[in-house]
Design an enzyme around this catalytic site. Structure first.
Site, PDB file in Angstrom:
ATOM      1  N   CYS A  21       0.849  -1.187   0.000  1.00  0.00           N
ATOM      2  CA  CYS A  21       0.000   0.000   0.000  1.00  0.00           C
ATOM      3  C   CYS A  21       0.877   1.227   0.000  1.00  0.00           C
ATOM      4  CB  CYS A  21      -0.860   0.045   1.258  1.00  0.00           C
ATOM      5  SG  CYS A  21      -2.198  -1.140   1.236  1.00  0.00           S
ATOM      6  N   GLY A  47      -0.318   0.325  -5.103  1.00  0.00           N
ATOM      7  CA  GLY A  47      -1.614  -0.320  -4.902  1.00  0.00           C
ATOM      8  C   GLY A  47      -2.632   0.226  -5.865  1.00  0.00           C
ATOM      9  N   ASN A 122       0.400   1.089   5.751  1.00  0.00           N
ATOM     10  CA  ASN A 122       1.208   0.313   4.819  1.00  0.00           C
ATOM     11  C   ASN A 122       1.945  -0.721   5.665  1.00  0.00           C
ATOM     12  OD1 ASN A 122       4.172   1.067   2.784  1.00  0.00           O
ATOM     13  ND2 ASN A 122       2.832  -0.696   2.770  1.00  0.00           N
ATOM     14  N   GLY A 123       1.748  -1.990   5.340  1.00  0.00           N
ATOM     15  CA  GLY A 123       2.374  -3.044   6.140  1.00  0.00           C
ATOM     16  C   GLY A 123       1.356  -4.096   6.502  1.00  0.00           C
ATOM     17  N   TYR A 262      12.471  -3.632  -6.180  1.00  0.00           N
ATOM     18  CA  TYR A 262      11.300  -3.572  -7.058  1.00  0.00           C
ATOM     19  C   TYR A 262      10.204  -2.595  -6.609  1.00  0.00           C
ATOM     20  CZ  TYR A 262       7.020  -5.062  -9.427  1.00  0.00           C
ATOM     21  OH  TYR A 262       5.855  -5.080 -10.135  1.00  0.00           O
TER      22      TYR A 262
END
Ligand code: SF4
Length: 487
Positions: A21, A47, A122-123, A262
Site C-alpha cells: 500500500c 496499490g 502500509n504493512g 522492485y
C-alpha cells in the site's frame, strides 16, 4: 505442475510480488485533499485496487473511498469539494484478486468516545488474528477483515487519556509491519514500527507538514524532503507544531530490502539512497558475479531497466530495448480468445524482432516469483529469432513468503522454493540463469551483510524473519477467518 496462462491480463507484470500500500498525509494547508490526490497519484504503483481520502475540517471528518485507481475517482471537483479541510490522509491499496473490496479500502474511520479516528496503513501485522480473536471475545464488532481495524479497536479500548497515548498503547500490542498516517482532532500522527519494515518520509510545503510512503509523492506536490520517520518514531503534527516521540524499546531496524529491488519507484530516495542508483549497482554486481558473453543486454520492462543499465555499463555489452511495452493496454481490454491465438502478453509486451533476430542476449529482470513470466519471455525471444537467451536476476531466489505487507503466492507456488537454479533454467528454457547473491545485493547497497543480525529484512530470500510470526504459528488453533493484509 506449474503452468502459464497466455491470457494473463497483466502481461509480463502478472508474476510479481505485489506491493502493499501507499500512504500520504498532510496538515496545515487549504484544500488538503487536493494535495493528497496528487500524492496518491505518485504512489499508485504501490496499490491499484482501491483508494481513499479522509479529511478533517472544523470538527468534522469527511471520507471518500473507491475501488480502482486514483484517476477518475478523486481528481474530480465534486469529490475534492466534499473532502474539505486543512488536513487529510489518503491511501492506495492492493490486495489479492477476489478479496473483499470496498469495506477494506482505507483510510478506515471510527467515531471513538474521544472523537473521530481515521487511519491508513502500509504493512501487515503478524499477530492481528490473535488480537482480533481476543477483541471479539471482549465484544468488539469488526466492520472489515483488514488487520488495520485491529489497531482501531485497541485504541478504542485503551484506558489512556489522549489519542497519541492511546495509539501508542495499541501499537505496543501489535507485531509486524506498519507505517501509519492517523488523523484525529488532536492532530495528524505518523508512525513507523520499531523495525521500520516499510518506508515513511516527512516533508514540508510552506507551513504544511507532509508524510508519504515515498519521496516521489513529495516531489509531485512540490514539497521539500525533510527526513525519514525513524523506525519506532511517532510524529504528531498540529497547529502547535511538530513533536516527535520514541515510546518503543529500541531495536536494530530491519527495513525491507525488496523496496530497493522492485517496490519503490526508481525516482524515489529510500533509506537516504537513490533507488535508481541502487538498482544500477545491483546490475553492476550481477555482471561481476555472473558474466556472460552476448551481443546485447535486454531489460524486462519496466522494472528491469535500471539493473540492465548497470549490467551493461559494468560489462561493456550494449544495452538495447529488445522488448517493447505498450502503455495503452488496459486490464479489461485483454480477453481470452476462444481459439487461443490471441496472447495477452504480446498485446502488452512485444519482442523487437529486428534487433533480436540472430543475436545472443541476456535478459535482466528484477525477480522470479512463479516463473510464469520468465517462461513467456524466453519463448518470446526465441520466437523473435534469438540465437541464445540467457537470464540474470537482480535479486536472490525468492524462496519464502512475506508476512509484512507484500502479497506473495503460497510457498508451493514460488518457483525457487520448488527447484534449484539448474532446474529453474531448464524450466524456463534459458541457455543460462543466474541470480545475484545475497551478499552481492548488500554490496550494491554499500553494506556487508551480517549473517548473525542482518541489517535489513531479507526473509523472502533467506527465511530469516525478523519477528515471531504469531498468526502463522497459531494458524491451526484459531478462527478460520483469514485477515486481509493492509499493505
Ligand atoms: Fe521485504 Fe521480503 Fe522482508 Fe517482505 S519478507 S519485508 S518483501 S524483504
Amino acid at each position: 505442475m506449474l503452468t502459464t496462462n497466455p491470457f494473463d491480463p497483466n502481461g509480463l507484470d502478472g508474476d510479481k510480488l505485489r506491493e502493499e500500500c501507499g500512504v500520504f498525509g498532510i496538515w496545515g494547508v487549504d484544500n488538503a485533499a487536493g494535495f493528497v490526490t496528487l500524492g496518491l497519484h505518485a504512489l499508485q504503483h504501490r496499490g491499484q485496487e482501491a483508494a481513499g481520502i479522509t479529511s478533517y475540517d472544523a470538527g468534522q471528518f469527511h471520507s471518500h473511498r473507491a475501488m480502482g485507481h486514483v484517476a477518475g475517482n478523486f481528481d474530480r471537483d465534486d469529490v475534492i469539494r466534499m473532502l474539505a479541510g486543512r488536513a487529510a490522509i489518503g491511501h492506495v491499496r492492493y490486495s489479492t484478486a477476489g478479496g473483499p473490496g470496498i469495506r477494506n479500502a482505507q483510510p478506515l474511520f471510527a467515531e471513538l468516545a474521544e472523537g473521530g479516528f481515521a487511519i491508513g496503513q502500509n504493512g501487515n501485522l503478524s499477530n492481528a488474528m490473535k488480537l482480533r480473536r481476543t477483541l471479539n471475545r471482549q465484544g468488539s464488532i469488526f466492520q472489515s477483515t483488514s488487520d488495520t481495524e485491529v489497531i482501531i479497536h485497541l485504541v478504542a479500548t485503551s484506558e489512556r487519556s489522549n489519542m497519541l497515548d492511546r495509539l501508542t498503547d495499541a501499537l505496543k500490542q501489535v507485531e509486524g509491519a506498519y507505517s501509519l498516517v492517523v488523523l484525529t482532532p488532536e492532530g495528524l500522527i505518523a508512525c513507523r514500527d520499531p523495525l521500520g519494515f516499510r518506508p515513511l518520509v516527512m516533508g514540508k510545503l510552506g507551513e504544511a507538514t507532509i508524510f508519504a510512503s515515498e519521496t516521489v509523492a513529495l516531489d509531485v506536490v512540490g514539497a521539500r524532503y525533510l527526513r525519514d520517520v525513524e523506525p519506532g518514531e511517532l510524529v504528531l503534527v498540529n497547529d502547535d507544531g511538530i513533536r516527535s516521540f520514541s515510546p518503543f524499546e529500541k531495536v536494530a531496524p530491519r527495513p525491507c530490502i525488496f523496496e530497493h529491488i522492485y517496490f519503490s519507484r526508481p525516482d524515489s530516495i529510500a533509506d537516504g539512497m537513490s533507488v535508481y542508483e541502487v538498482r544500477k549497482s545491483i546490475g553492476a554486481e550481477l555482471a561481476r558475479e555472473s558474466p556472460v558473453d552476448v551481443d546485447y543486454v535486454v531489460p524486462v520492462p519496466d522494472s528491469g531497466v535500471p539493473a540492465a543499465i548497470g549490467y551493461a555499463q559494468a560489462s561493456g555489452i550494449p544495452f538495447e530495448l529488445g522488448i517493447i511495452r505498450s502503455h495503452y493496454v488496459g486490464r479489461t481490454f485483454i480477453q481470452p480468445s476462444h481459439d487461443g491465438r490471441l496472447q495477452g502478453v504480446k498485446l502488452k509486451h512485444n519482442a523487437n524482432s529486428a534487433l533480436i533476430d540472430g543475436k545472443s542476449i541476456v535478459l535482466i529482470d528484477d525477480s522470479i516469483v512463479r516463473g510464469t513470466t520468465s517462461v513467456k519471455l524466453v519463448q518470446m525471444m526465441r520466437d523473435a529469432g534469438a540465437r541464445e537467451v540467457h537470464m540474470r536476476i537482480a535479486s536472490p531466489p525468492t524462496r519464502h513468503c512475506c508476512f509484512y505487507g507484500v502479497d506473495t503466492p503460497e510457498r508451493a507456488k514460488l518457483l525457487a522454493a520448488q527447484m534449484n537454479v539448474d532446474q529453474m533454467r531448464d524450466y524456463i528454457n534459458a541457455d543460462s540463469l543466474a541470480f545475484i547473491s545475497i551478499e552481492g545485493l548488500y554490496r550494491a547497497l554499500g553494506e556487508e551483510r551480517d549473517p548473525a543480525q542482518p541489517q535489513r529484512c531479507d526473509a523472502c530470500f533467506t527465511g530469516a524473519y525478523p519477528t515471531v510470526l504469531t498468526d502463522l504459528n497459531e494458524k491451526d488453533g484459531g478462527s478460520s477467518l483469514s485477515l486481509v493484509a493492509s499493505r
